[in-house]
Design a protein around this motif. Structure first.
Motif, mmCIF file in Angstrom:
data_model
loop_
_atom_site.group_PDB
_atom_site.id
_atom_site.type_symbol
_atom_site.label_atom_id
_atom_site.label_comp_id
_atom_site.label_asym_id
_atom_site.label_seq_id
_atom_site.Cartn_x
_atom_site.Cartn_y
_atom_site.Cartn_z
ATOM 1 N N GLU A 49 0.870 -1.180 0.000
ATOM 2 C CA GLU A 49 0.000 0.000 0.000
ATOM 3 C C GLU A 49 0.902 1.224 0.000
ATOM 4 O OE1 GLU A 49 -2.218 -0.482 3.606
ATOM 5 O OE2 GLU A 49 -3.373 -2.171 2.820
ATOM 6 N N PRO A 50 1.028 1.922 -1.148
ATOM 7 C CA PRO A 50 2.021 2.984 -1.305
ATOM 8 C C PRO A 50 1.657 4.299 -0.604
ATOM 9 C CG PRO A 50 0.726 2.777 -3.296
ATOM 10 C CD PRO A 50 0.263 1.693 -2.362
ATOM 11 N N ARG A 51 1.808 4.289 0.722
ATOM 12 C CA ARG A 51 1.541 5.488 1.522
ATOM 13 C C ARG A 51 2.110 5.271 2.918
ATOM 14 N NH1 ARG A 51 -2.296 4.007 5.130
ATOM 15 N NH2 ARG A 51 -3.567 2.217 4.582
ATOM 16 N N ALA A 52 2.413 6.355 3.594
ATOM 17 C CA ALA A 52 2.832 6.244 4.996
ATOM 18 C C ALA A 52 1.684 5.609 5.774
ATOM 19 C CB ALA A 52 3.180 7.612 5.558
ATOM 20 N N GLY A 53 1.992 4.622 6.585
ATOM 21 C CA GLY A 53 0.972 3.875 7.319
ATOM 22 C C GLY A 53 0.473 2.655 6.560
ATOM 23 N N GLY A 54 0.842 2.543 5.279
ATOM 24 C CA GLY A 54 0.423 1.401 4.473
ATOM 25 C C GLY A 54 1.138 0.129 4.894
ATOM 26 N N ARG A 55 0.597 -0.983 4.468
ATOM 27 C CA ARG A 55 1.156 -2.293 4.810
ATOM 28 C C ARG A 55 1.867 -2.900 3.610
ATOM 29 N NH1 ARG A 55 1.515 -3.373 10.142
ATOM 30 N NH2 ARG A 55 -0.437 -3.170 11.210
ATOM 31 N N ILE A 56 2.860 -3.710 3.927
ATOM 32 C CA ILE A 56 3.532 -4.524 2.934
ATOM 33 C C ILE A 56 3.434 -5.960 3.430
ATOM 34 C CG2 ILE A 56 5.655 -4.973 1.643
ATOM 35 C CD1 ILE A 56 6.660 -2.213 2.543
ATOM 36 N N ALA A 57 3.165 -6.889 2.522
ATOM 37 C CA ALA A 57 3.178 -8.315 2.859
ATOM 38 C C ALA A 57 4.249 -8.982 2.005
ATOM 39 C CB ALA A 57 1.816 -8.949 2.606
ATOM 40 N N THR A 67 5.140 -9.175 7.492
ATOM 41 C CA THR A 67 4.489 -7.914 7.201
ATOM 42 C C THR A 67 5.416 -6.763 7.576
ATOM 43 O OG1 THR A 67 3.434 -7.792 9.381
ATOM 44 C CG2 THR A 67 2.166 -8.841 7.595
ATOM 45 N N ALA A 68 5.092 -5.606 7.033
ATOM 46 C CA ALA A 68 5.834 -4.389 7.330
ATOM 47 C C ALA A 68 4.843 -3.237 7.309
ATOM 48 C CB ALA A 68 6.937 -4.165 6.307
ATOM 49 N N THR A 69 5.199 -2.166 8.008
ATOM 50 C CA THR A 69 4.424 -0.937 7.999
ATOM 51 C C THR A 69 5.284 0.162 7.394
ATOM 52 O OG1 THR A 69 3.242 -1.608 9.998
ATOM 53 C CG2 THR A 69 3.158 0.727 9.420
ATOM 54 N N ILE A 70 4.755 0.820 6.376
ATOM 55 C CA ILE A 70 5.488 1.899 5.719
ATOM 56 C C ILE A 70 5.492 3.113 6.644
ATOM 57 C CG2 ILE A 70 5.532 3.461 3.733
ATOM 58 C CD1 ILE A 70 4.207 1.175 2.114
ATOM 59 N N THR A 71 6.696 3.617 6.928
ATOM 60 C CA THR A 71 6.836 4.777 7.809
ATOM 61 C C THR A 71 7.000 6.074 7.020
ATOM 62 O OG1 THR A 71 9.221 4.432 7.995
ATOM 63 C CG2 THR A 71 7.817 3.413 9.681
ATOM 64 N N HIS A 72 7.592 5.972 5.823
ATOM 65 C CA HIS A 72 7.798 7.138 4.964
ATOM 66 C C HIS A 72 7.569 6.724 3.514
ATOM 67 C CE1 HIS A 72 10.200 8.041 8.557
ATOM 68 N NE2 HIS A 72 9.913 9.299 8.295
ATOM 69 N N PHE A 73 6.824 7.554 2.794
ATOM 70 C CA PHE A 73 6.595 7.313 1.371
ATOM 71 C C PHE A 73 6.530 8.673 0.695
ATOM 72 C CE2 PHE A 73 4.503 6.046 -2.525
ATOM 73 C CZ PHE A 73 5.088 4.805 -2.780
ATOM 74 N N ASP A 74 7.664 9.120 0.170
ATOM 75 C CA ASP A 74 7.790 10.440 -0.433
ATOM 76 C C ASP A 74 8.406 10.301 -1.828
ATOM 77 O OD1 ASP A 74 8.047 13.159 -0.944
ATOM 78 O OD2 ASP A 74 9.768 13.424 0.380
ATOM 79 N N PRO A 75 7.566 10.005 -2.846
ATOM 80 C CA PRO A 75 8.075 9.779 -4.197
ATOM 81 C C PRO A 75 8.774 11.017 -4.763
ATOM 82 C CG PRO A 75 5.761 9.154 -4.010
ATOM 83 C CD PRO A 75 6.126 9.868 -2.761
ATOM 84 N N PRO A 76 9.810 10.847 -5.530
ATOM 85 C CA PRO A 76 10.675 9.677 -5.685
ATOM 86 C C PRO A 76 11.927 9.808 -4.818
ATOM 87 C CG PRO A 76 11.170 11.206 -7.449
ATOM 88 C CD PRO A 76 10.139 11.867 -6.549
ATOM 89 N N ARG A 77 11.745 10.119 -3.551
ATOM 90 C CA ARG A 77 12.893 10.403 -2.685
ATOM 91 C C ARG A 77 13.106 9.419 -1.542
ATOM 92 N NH1 ARG A 77 10.474 14.851 -4.351
ATOM 93 N NH2 ARG A 77 11.718 16.512 -5.259
ATOM 94 N N LEU A 78 12.030 9.040 -0.848
ATOM 95 C CA LEU A 78 12.199 8.282 0.386
ATOM 96 C C LEU A 78 11.112 7.227 0.544
ATOM 97 C CD1 LEU A 78 13.503 7.829 3.187
ATOM 98 C CD2 LEU A 78 12.085 9.706 4.038
ATOM 99 N N PHE A 79 11.557 5.997 0.796
ATOM 100 C CA PHE A 79 10.685 4.860 1.064
ATOM 101 C C PHE A 79 11.280 4.146 2.273
ATOM 102 C CE2 PHE A 79 9.678 0.277 -0.302
ATOM 103 C CZ PHE A 79 8.398 0.303 0.223
ATOM 104 N N ALA A 80 10.521 4.055 3.351
ATOM 105 C CA ALA A 80 11.028 3.423 4.571
ATOM 106 C C ALA A 80 9.918 2.620 5.219
ATOM 107 C CB ALA A 80 11.563 4.472 5.535
ATOM 108 N N PHE A 81 10.320 1.526 5.885
ATOM 109 C CA PHE A 81 9.314 0.687 6.538
ATOM 110 C C PHE A 81 9.929 -0.097 7.682
ATOM 111 C CE2 PHE A 81 10.957 -1.441 2.757
ATOM 112 C CZ PHE A 81 11.315 -2.702 3.206
ATOM 113 N N ASN A 82 9.071 -0.522 8.598
ATOM 114 C CA ASN A 82 9.443 -1.393 9.703
ATOM 115 C C ASN A 82 8.994 -2.808 9.371
ATOM 116 O OD1 ASN A 82 10.477 0.690 11.301
ATOM 117 N ND2 ASN A 82 8.501 1.096 12.247
ATOM 118 N N GLU A 83 9.934 -3.753 9.374
ATOM 119 C CA GLU A 83 9.599 -5.164 9.176
ATOM 120 C C GLU A 83 9.202 -5.763 10.519
ATOM 121 O OE1 GLU A 83 12.939 -7.209 7.471
ATOM 122 O OE2 GLU A 83 12.199 -6.852 5.452
#
Length: 144
Positions: A49-57, A67-83
């Protein structure tokens, strides 16, 4: 490529820098699109889910879903998540992964940071991430 072992927020971290000859937008697609990400990341992405707070499976191919939770999603600069651990529960110290893209000449600089929950995994993680980032570069080359 350079690799640094450091401490971030009191936790051990690995940081890799790669100078890529591709523009940020192309690299952004390779690191955030589920199909492209699955080509180089150690696990197959089944949901993003391409947004801060979104989930990754992630699927490990052996019946375990991470699973992971996206903490930062700032196209096209920053993509971060907690596994998270396979049980899907968030913990105080999940692994945190951060991919930053910065313009650099005709290409970009990729800064990949892995802040670890378990410092004993640093040596294995370092070699593993170098292999994954090599594969990312190879995928970018074959994509034109």
């Amino acid at each position: 490529m350079s690799t640094t072992t450091t401490i971030i927020d009191g936790r051990p971290a690995l940081q890799f820098e790669r100078h890529l000859k591709h523009i940020r937008e192309k690299v952004w697609l390779a690191v955030t699109d589920p199909w492209h990400l699955s080509q180089w990341y150690p696990l197959r992405v089944t949901q993003l889910e391409p947004r801060a707070g979104g989930r990754i499976a992630f699927d490990d191919g052996e019946g375990t879903v991470y699973t992971a939770t996206i903490t930062h999603f700032d196209p096209p600069r920053l993509f971060a998540f907690n596994e998270h651990d396979p049980d899907g529960k968030e913990r105080e110290f999940d692994d945190h992964l951060r991919i930053e893209l910065r313009d650099e000449g005709a290409g970009c600089l990729l800064v990949f940071t892995h802040i670890m929950a378990d410092p004993s995994t640093a040596d294995g993680a370092s070699g593993g991430w170098q292999t994954c980032l090599d594969e990312l570069e190879a995928q970018l080359e074959t994509a034109g």
